[in-house]
Enzyme design. Structure first.
Site, mmCIF file in Angstrom:
data_model
loop_
_atom_site.group_PDB
_atom_site.id
_atom_site.type_symbol
_atom_site.label_atom_id
_atom_site.label_comp_id
_atom_site.label_asym_id
_atom_site.label_seq_id
_atom_site.Cartn_x
_atom_site.Cartn_y
_atom_site.Cartn_z
ATOM 1 N N ALA A 1 -0.724 -6.907 11.866
ATOM 2 C CA ALA A 1 -1.110 -5.523 12.345
ATOM 3 C C ALA A 1 -0.100 -4.676 11.768
ATOM 4 O O ALA A 1 0.585 -3.942 12.584
ATOM 5 C CB ALA A 1 -1.570 -5.206 13.834
ATOM 6 N N ILE A 2 0.668 -4.812 10.559
ATOM 7 C CA ILE A 2 1.634 -4.436 10.196
ATOM 8 C C ILE A 2 1.674 -2.591 10.341
ATOM 9 O O ILE A 2 2.449 -1.860 10.454
ATOM 10 C CB ILE A 2 2.104 -4.792 8.737
ATOM 11 C CG1 ILE A 2 2.377 -6.209 8.520
ATOM 12 C CG2 ILE A 2 3.368 -4.140 8.318
ATOM 13 C CD1 ILE A 2 3.509 -6.879 9.584
ATOM 14 N N GLY A 3 0.426 -2.374 9.770
ATOM 15 C CA GLY A 3 0.308 -0.877 10.192
ATOM 16 C C GLY A 3 0.398 -0.115 8.607
ATOM 17 O O GLY A 3 0.657 1.098 8.738
ATOM 18 N N CYS B 1 -9.576 1.570 5.250
ATOM 19 C CA CYS B 1 -8.795 2.469 5.997
ATOM 20 C C CYS B 1 -9.789 3.301 6.811
ATOM 21 O O CYS B 1 -10.900 3.548 6.366
ATOM 22 C CB CYS B 1 -7.654 3.209 5.141
ATOM 23 S SG CYS B 1 -6.340 2.310 4.541
ATOM 24 N N LYS C 1 -10.714 -2.328 -3.261
ATOM 25 C CA LYS C 1 -10.657 -3.699 -2.476
ATOM 26 C C LYS C 1 -11.570 -3.405 -1.173
ATOM 27 O O LYS C 1 -11.565 -2.576 -0.469
ATOM 28 C CB LYS C 1 -9.064 -3.629 -1.916
ATOM 29 C CG LYS C 1 -8.685 -5.002 -1.048
ATOM 30 C CD LYS C 1 -7.177 -5.077 -0.850
ATOM 31 C CE LYS C 1 -6.713 -6.397 -0.397
ATOM 32 N NZ LYS C 1 -5.292 -6.350 0.063
ATOM 33 N N GLY D 1 0.731 -1.146 0.048
ATOM 34 C CA GLY D 1 0.018 0.049 0.125
ATOM 35 C C GLY D 1 0.781 1.405 -0.059
ATOM 36 O O GLY D 1 2.009 1.503 0.564
ATOM 37 N N THR E 1 -8.588 -8.537 5.110
ATOM 38 C CA THR E 1 -8.483 -9.504 6.333
ATOM 39 C C THR E 1 -9.684 -9.183 7.155
ATOM 40 O O THR E 1 -10.209 -8.126 7.052
ATOM 41 C CB THR E 1 -7.139 -9.226 7.005
ATOM 42 O OG1 THR E 1 -7.092 -7.788 7.366
ATOM 43 C CG2 THR E 1 -6.064 -9.642 5.964
ATOM 44 N N THR F 1 -1.162 -14.814 2.069
ATOM 45 C CA THR F 1 -0.522 -15.391 2.998
ATOM 46 C C THR F 1 0.459 -16.526 2.797
ATOM 47 O O THR F 1 1.440 -16.685 3.422
ATOM 48 C CB THR F 1 -1.578 -15.709 4.117
ATOM 49 O OG1 THR F 1 -2.350 -14.818 4.501
ATOM 50 C CG2 THR F 1 -0.963 -16.395 5.142
#
Length: 323
Positions: free
Chosen positions: A89-91, A150, A185, A65, A213, A286
């Site tokens: 939760a990569i952020g 988001c 998405k 992203g 997710t 994944t």
């Protein structure tokens, strides 16, 4: 009784069919050599995989992203394994759109067969518009994937993809400035995914991709603390596949624009299932964590599956489930 004739849509007499099935699909006017695409966030910026994966053998890939400014992401721990997948939760950590254009895109343009989809996100509509406008002038990108999962910080943090009016405004305004096809998405964390797909289509989306997710929580029973620093994370992997397939089917009944399905695809048969449910193409995410070559392996396996089932054109599988 419904006639079981789906096989006839994509097969011919064995003596007449060509040696290799036609694996090409078209999504919003963009042609892909295979319906198997690497999903955003699991394939880096593409250049990291060029020595591992033959990009011309997969459909394409979606970049991490891209935001208006660089983002460091969330603190660790931010990714854990689950019994049938993973939570993260990569952020949305990324280098920012301008750095991507300057540092990564020139290298990508030199990679043969690379179909590049730029994933776009922002915490306001204006953020998204700025990212798209920056990408509009950058050569080598085939289409945009707009992440509608988001939070809109201008409206109390409500997620764009869970509120129909906000989703419509986001899509409509982004479509108005986008010079390339716009794929939206969708978030699965809604009660009516078909409605959200219709809203995206009404806003001007050229395609939709789903599912992102699922919001989830894991607790360390010894410490009683969340296992991820962000408390909640996004669940992906085989655990979500049956739900994702159901959602793809629901969306296929609500919109006529192409659907790109994702959620727990680890083998060719998973991709076939999504396509039969209504997807034109699929994204693999994944699985790439366990096997960096998963996307290419699944694409190759899908081609073999089509050949063994006398499917001349993989695109003929779309929407053929007897439901």
């Amino acid at each position: 009784m419904r006639e079981n004739n789906w096989k006839e849509r994509g097969r011919v007499n064995a003596s007449k069919r060509s040696k290799d099935p036609d694996m090409r699909v078209t999504v919003a006017g963009v042609e892909f050599a295979s319906p198997v695409i690497a999903a955003s966030g699991t394939f880096g910026y593409g250049v990291e995989f060029e020595d591992i994966v033959s990009l011309e053998r997969i459909g394409g890939f979606v970049t991490k992203g891209l935001s208006r400014e660089p983002m460091a992401g969330n603190p660790a721990p931010r990714i854990i394994e689950t019994s049938a997948g993973m939570m993260n939760a990569i952020g949305l950590q990324n280098m920012g759109v301008r750095a991507f254009i300057a540092e990564k895109l020139p290298k990508l343009r030199k990679v043969k067969g690379a179909v590049i989809i730029a994933n776009v996100f922002g915490f306001t509509i204006e953020d998204c518009l700025e990212v798209i406008q920056a990408l509009n002038d950058a050569p080598g990108i085939a289409m945009y994937e707009l992440n509608a999962s988001c939070p809109n910080t201008s409206h109390g943090g409500m997620v764009f993809g869970t509120d129909p009016p906000q989703l419509w405004e986001l899509v409509a305004r982004c479509k108005a400035v986008a010079r390339r096809p716009l794929m939206v998405k969708l978030s699965p964390n809604v009660t009516d995914i078909g409605l959200m797909a219709r809203v995206a289509a009404d806003g001007g989306a050229d395609s939709v991709s789903l599912v992102n997710t699922f919001v989830s929580l894991a607790i360390d029973v010894e410490t009683r603390l969340p296992r991820i620093a962000n408390v909640t994370g996004g669940l992906s992997g085989p655990a979500i596949k049956p739900i994702a397939v159901r959602m793809v089917h629901e969306v296929s009944k609500n919109v006529t624009i192409p659907i790109v399905g994702m959620g727990g695809i680890v083998r060719a048969e998973d991709a076939v299932e999504f396509m039969m449910a209504g997807a034109t193409a699929v994204q693999v995410g994944t699985a790439s964590y366990a096997d960096p070559r998963a996307v290419e392996n699944i694409a190759n396996a899908l081609k073999r599956w089509c050949s063994s089932h006398e499917i001349v054109q993989v695109s003929s599988l779309t929407g053929t489930a007897l439901l």
